[in-house]
Design a protein around this motif. Structure first.
Motif, PDB file in Angstrom:
ATOM      1  N   LEU A  32       0.815  -1.208   0.000  1.00 42.07           N
ATOM      2  CA  LEU A  32       0.000   0.000   0.000  1.00 42.07           C
ATOM      3  C   LEU A  32       0.848   1.257   0.000  1.00 42.07           C
ATOM      4  N   ARG A  33       1.910   1.303   0.812  1.00 42.37           N
ATOM      5  CA  ARG A  33       2.707   2.512   0.932  1.00 42.37           C
ATOM      6  C   ARG A  33       3.294   2.941  -0.403  1.00 42.37           C
ATOM      7  N   ARG A  34       3.865   1.974  -1.144  1.00 46.24           N
ATOM      8  CA  ARG A  34       4.443   2.311  -2.444  1.00 46.24           C
ATOM      9  C   ARG A  34       3.360   2.770  -3.412  1.00 46.24           C
ATOM     10  N   ALA A  35       2.220   2.072  -3.420  1.00 47.59           N
ATOM     11  CA  ALA A  35       1.135   2.447  -4.321  1.00 47.59           C
ATOM     12  C   ALA A  35       0.572   3.813  -3.969  1.00 47.59           C
ATOM     13  N   GLN A  36       0.453   4.094  -2.676  1.00 52.68           N
ATOM     14  CA  GLN A  36      -0.055   5.395  -2.234  1.00 52.68           C
ATOM     15  C   GLN A  36       0.893   6.522  -2.636  1.00 52.68           C
ATOM     16  N   ASN A  37       2.195   6.306  -2.457  1.00 51.48           N
ATOM     17  CA  ASN A  37       3.179   7.323  -2.841  1.00 51.48           C
ATOM     18  C   ASN A  37       3.131   7.605  -4.338  1.00 51.48           C
ATOM     19  N   ALA A  38       2.965   6.528  -5.138  1.00 49.09           N
ATOM     20  CA  ALA A  38       2.902   6.705  -6.591  1.00 49.09           C
ATOM     21  C   ALA A  38       1.667   7.496  -7.000  1.00 49.09           C
ATOM     22  N   ALA A  39       0.519   7.189  -6.367  1.00 52.66           N
ATOM     23  CA  ALA A  39      -0.722   7.901  -6.690  1.00 52.66           C
ATOM     24  C   ALA A  39      -0.625   9.377  -6.308  1.00 52.66           C
ATOM     25  N   GLU A  40      -0.087   9.651  -5.128  1.00 46.93           N
ATOM     26  CA  GLU A  40       0.026  11.042  -4.672  1.00 46.93           C
ATOM     27  C   GLU A  40       1.042  11.819  -5.498  1.00 46.93           C
ATOM     28  N   ALA A  41       2.090  11.141  -5.977  1.00 49.63           N
ATOM     29  CA  ALA A  41       3.092  11.811  -6.799  1.00 49.63           C
ATOM     30  C   ALA A  41       2.550  12.166  -8.176  1.00 49.63           C
ATOM     31  N   GLN A 181      -8.317   7.992  -0.979  1.00 48.54           N
ATOM     32  CA  GLN A 181      -8.347   9.031   0.044  1.00 48.54           C
ATOM     33  C   GLN A 181      -7.655   8.564   1.314  1.00 48.54           C
ATOM     34  N   SER A 182      -7.979   7.347   1.742  1.00 50.74           N
ATOM     35  CA  SER A 182      -7.331   6.757   2.912  1.00 50.74           C
ATOM     36  C   SER A 182      -7.525   5.249   2.849  1.00 50.74           C
ATOM     37  N   VAL A 183      -6.985   4.559   3.851  1.00 53.97           N
ATOM     38  CA  VAL A 183      -7.110   3.101   3.872  1.00 53.97           C
ATOM     39  C   VAL A 183      -8.572   2.673   3.933  1.00 53.97           C
ATOM     40  N   ILE A 184      -9.398   3.453   4.602  1.00 50.64           N
ATOM     41  CA  ILE A 184     -10.803   3.082   4.766  1.00 50.64           C
ATOM     42  C   ILE A 184     -11.738   3.869   3.859  1.00 50.64           C
ATOM     43  N   ALA A 185     -11.196   4.734   3.018  1.00 49.11           N
ATOM     44  CA  ALA A 185     -12.050   5.565   2.157  1.00 49.11           C
ATOM     45  C   ALA A 185     -11.475   5.630   0.749  1.00 49.11           C
ATOM     46  N   GLN A 186     -12.202   5.050  -0.207  1.00 48.45           N
ATOM     47  CA  GLN A 186     -11.862   5.142  -1.620  1.00 48.45           C
ATOM     48  C   GLN A 186     -13.097   5.682  -2.336  1.00 48.45           C
ATOM     49  N   ALA A 236      -5.452   7.584 -13.115  1.00 45.25           N
ATOM     50  CA  ALA A 236      -6.557   6.732 -12.678  1.00 45.25           C
ATOM     51  C   ALA A 236      -6.061   5.335 -12.314  1.00 45.25           C
ATOM     52  N   LEU A 237      -5.120   4.793 -13.104  1.00 47.38           N
ATOM     53  CA  LEU A 237      -4.582   3.463 -12.811  1.00 47.38           C
ATOM     54  C   LEU A 237      -3.832   3.459 -11.486  1.00 47.38           C
ATOM     55  N   LEU A 238      -3.060   4.516 -11.223  1.00 46.69           N
ATOM     56  CA  LEU A 238      -2.313   4.593  -9.969  1.00 46.69           C
ATOM     57  C   LEU A 238      -3.255   4.778  -8.772  1.00 46.69           C
ATOM     58  N   GLU A 239      -4.276   5.610  -8.953  1.00 42.83           N
ATOM     59  CA  GLU A 239      -5.270   5.806  -7.884  1.00 42.83           C
ATOM     60  C   GLU A 239      -5.982   4.491  -7.593  1.00 42.83           C
ATOM     61  N   ASN A 240      -6.327   3.761  -8.653  1.00 42.65           N
ATOM     62  CA  ASN A 240      -6.986   2.464  -8.491  1.00 42.65           C
ATOM     63  C   ASN A 240      -6.094   1.477  -7.751  1.00 42.65           C
ATOM     64  N   ASN A 241      -4.816   1.484  -8.088  1.00 43.09           N
ATOM     65  CA  ASN A 241      -3.886   0.545  -7.473  1.00 43.09           C
ATOM     66  C   ASN A 241      -3.796   0.786  -5.972  1.00 43.09           C
ATOM     67  N   ALA A 242      -3.668   2.048  -5.580  1.00 42.26           N
ATOM     68  CA  ALA A 242      -3.618   2.382  -4.158  1.00 42.26           C
ATOM     69  C   ALA A 242      -4.941   2.066  -3.477  1.00 42.26           C
ATOM     70  N   SER A 243      -6.043   2.376  -4.156  1.00 46.52           N
ATOM     71  CA  SER A 243      -7.361   2.107  -3.584  1.00 46.52           C
ATOM     72  C   SER A 243      -7.581   0.618  -3.388  1.00 46.52           C
ATOM     73  N   PHE A 244      -7.108  -0.184  -4.350  1.00 45.45           N
ATOM     74  CA  PHE A 244      -7.269  -1.633  -4.256  1.00 45.45           C
ATOM     75  C   PHE A 244      -6.572  -2.180  -3.015  1.00 45.45           C
ATOM     76  N   TYR A 245      -5.319  -1.798  -2.801  1.00 46.13           N
ATOM     77  CA  TYR A 245      -4.580  -2.321  -1.651  1.00 46.13           C
ATOM     78  C   TYR A 245      -5.157  -1.797  -0.337  1.00 46.13           C
ATOM     79  N   GLY A 246      -5.627  -0.558  -0.344  1.00 49.48           N
ATOM     80  CA  GLY A 246      -6.270  -0.036   0.857  1.00 49.48           C
ATOM     81  C   GLY A 246      -7.543  -0.806   1.182  1.00 49.48           C
ATOM     82  N   ALA A 247      -8.367  -1.059   0.141  1.00 49.34           N
ATOM     83  CA  ALA A 247      -9.607  -1.803   0.343  1.00 49.34           C
ATOM     84  C   ALA A 247      -9.327  -3.249   0.728  1.00 49.34           C
ATOM     85  N   GLN A 248      -8.312  -3.854   0.116  1.00 51.26           N
ATOM     86  CA  GLN A 248      -7.984  -5.243   0.442  1.00 51.26           C
ATOM     87  C   GLN A 248      -7.455  -5.365   1.870  1.00 51.26           C
ATOM     88  N   MET A 249      -6.639  -4.409   2.276  1.00 53.33           N
ATOM     89  CA  MET A 249      -6.114  -4.428   3.640  1.00 53.33           C
ATOM     90  C   MET A 249      -7.254  -4.357   4.650  1.00 53.33           C
TER      91      MET A 249
END
Length: 292
Positions: A32-41, A181-186, A236-249
Motif C-alpha cells: 500500500l505505501r508504495r502504491a499510495q506514494n505513486a498515486a500522490e506523486a 483518500q485513505s485506507v478506509i475511504a476510496q 486513474a490506474l495509480l489511484e486504483n492501485n492504491a485504492s485496491f490495496y487499501g480496500a484489500q487491507m
C-alpha cells in the motif's frame, strides 16, 4: 448435532483461513505505501497539465481549427465509458463501487436515448459489466501480467481510445476509477476526458494575464491533448492501485477479526459438547455401578 471430530475439523479449517487472511492483510499493507506514494506523486502533474491546457484552451476558444478532443464532435449521442477496475477480488466493495457508478451513468444515458459503449480496463469490471452490457463492451484490457504499472500502459490504452474516437465510434468519453483518500475511504470517480471538460480560470484581483504562444495555440493543443488523455488514464490506474490495496487491507483485517470470533464461538460449542458427553458417560457409569 455435529460430532466432536467434525467440530475439530471445522475449527482447524477456520484457523487456517484466518492465517491466510492475516497474511493477505500484511501483503496488502506492505504494498500500500508504495502504491499510495505513486498515486500522490502523479496528482500534481495531472492537475498542472489540466491547468496548462485550460489556459491555452481559453486562448484558443472559438478557433475553427480547434481539436475535436477539446471542442468535441458537435454531437452528444454516443458515449464511451472507460471503466478501470482491479484484476483481483477479495477487496470488499472496491470493484463493485466503480462498476455501480458506471452502470448508473449508463442507465441514465440510455434513458435519455443515448447510445452507450464500454471500454473495460481490469478483469473484475469486465466480469460484472458483461452480465448486463455484454453486447455493448467494445474492448477489454487486462493488466494482470503487469507487475508494476508504467506510463506505457496508460499510453497503450489512450491510443486505443483515440483510434476509436478518430474512427467516429463515439462522441463523449468518461473515465471511471476509484480515487484513493485513505485506507478506509476510496471514492468512485467519474471524469470526462473527451471532449476535455475545461474548468473556468479562477477569478483574480487584477486583469487576467495575456500570453503569446509559439507555435499557435491549436498546434500546441494538438500535441498536448492526446498526452493529457494518457496522463489522466495513468493517474486513474495509480489511484486504483492504491485504492485496491487499501480496500484489500481493510477487507482482510475484517475477515481476520471475523475468523477469530468464529473460532471463539466454535471452541465454546466444542467445549460444551465435550463436557456434556463426559457428563453423560459419567452418569451412565454411575448408574451401571448402582445397578450392580
Amino acid at each position: 448435532m455435529a460430532s466432536l471430530k467434525d467440530m475439530r475439523v471445522r475449527i482447524a479449517s477456520t484457523k487456517a483461513t484466518q492465517k491466510i487472511t492475516k497474511a493477505m492483510q500484511m501483503v496488502a499493507a506492505s504494498k500500500l505505501r508504495r502504491a499510495q506514494n505513486a498515486a500522490e506523486a502523479a496528482r500534481p502533474y495531472a492537475e498542472k497539465m489540466d491547468t496548462v491546457i485550460s489556459n491555452i484552451a481559453s486562448a484558443a476558444a472559438g478557433s475553427p481549427n480547434a481539436s475535436p478532443l477539446l471542442v468535441g464532435t458537435g454531437k452528444d449521442q454516443v458515449h464511451l465509458l472507460l471503466v478501470c477496475t482491479g484484476e483481483r477480488g477479495l477487496s470488499g466493495a472496491f470493484n463493485s463501487a466503480i462498476v455501480r457508478l458506471a452502470r448508473d451513468r449508463a442507465f441514465a444515458l440510455m434513458n435519455q436515448g443515448k447510445e452507450v459503449k464500454f471500454f473495460c480496463v481490469g478483469r473484475k469490471g469486465y466480469e460484472q459489466l458483461r452480465r448486463i452490457f455484454e453486447k455493448q463492451i467494445v474492448e477489454t484490457v487486462e493488466l494482470r501480467s503487469v507487475r508494476q504499472l508504467g506510463f506505457v500502459n496508460a499510453e497503450d490504452i489512450a491510443r486505443k481510445v483515440l483510434a476509436r474516437f478518430d474512427a467516429g465510434e463515439f462522441d463523449v468519453c468518461t473515465l471511471f476509477y476509484s480515487r484513493f483518500q485513505s485506507v478506509i475511504a476510496q471514492i468512485p470517480t467519474a471524469q470526462q476526458v473527451i471532449p476535455l471538460a475545461v474548468e473556468g480560470s479562477a477569478a483574480s484581483d487584477g486583469p487576467a494575464p495575456s500570453y503569446e504562444y509559439e507555435p499557435e495555440e491549436d498546434e500546441i493543443l494538438n500535441g498536448l491533448l492526446p498526452r493529457n488523455l494518457a496522463v489522466q488514464i495513468f493517474r486513474a490506474l495509480l489511484e486504483n492501485n492504491a485504492s485496491f490495496y487499501g480496500a484489500q487491507m481493510t477487507a482482510m483485517d475484517n475477515a481476520t477479526r471475523n475468523a477469530g470470533e468464529m473460532i471463539r464461538k466454535q471452541t465454546l460449542i466444542y467445549n460444551r459438547t465435550r463436557q456434556a458427553m463426559i457428563t453423560k458417560e459419567l452418569i451412565e457409569i454411575i448408574s451401571g455401578a448402582e445397578a450392580v
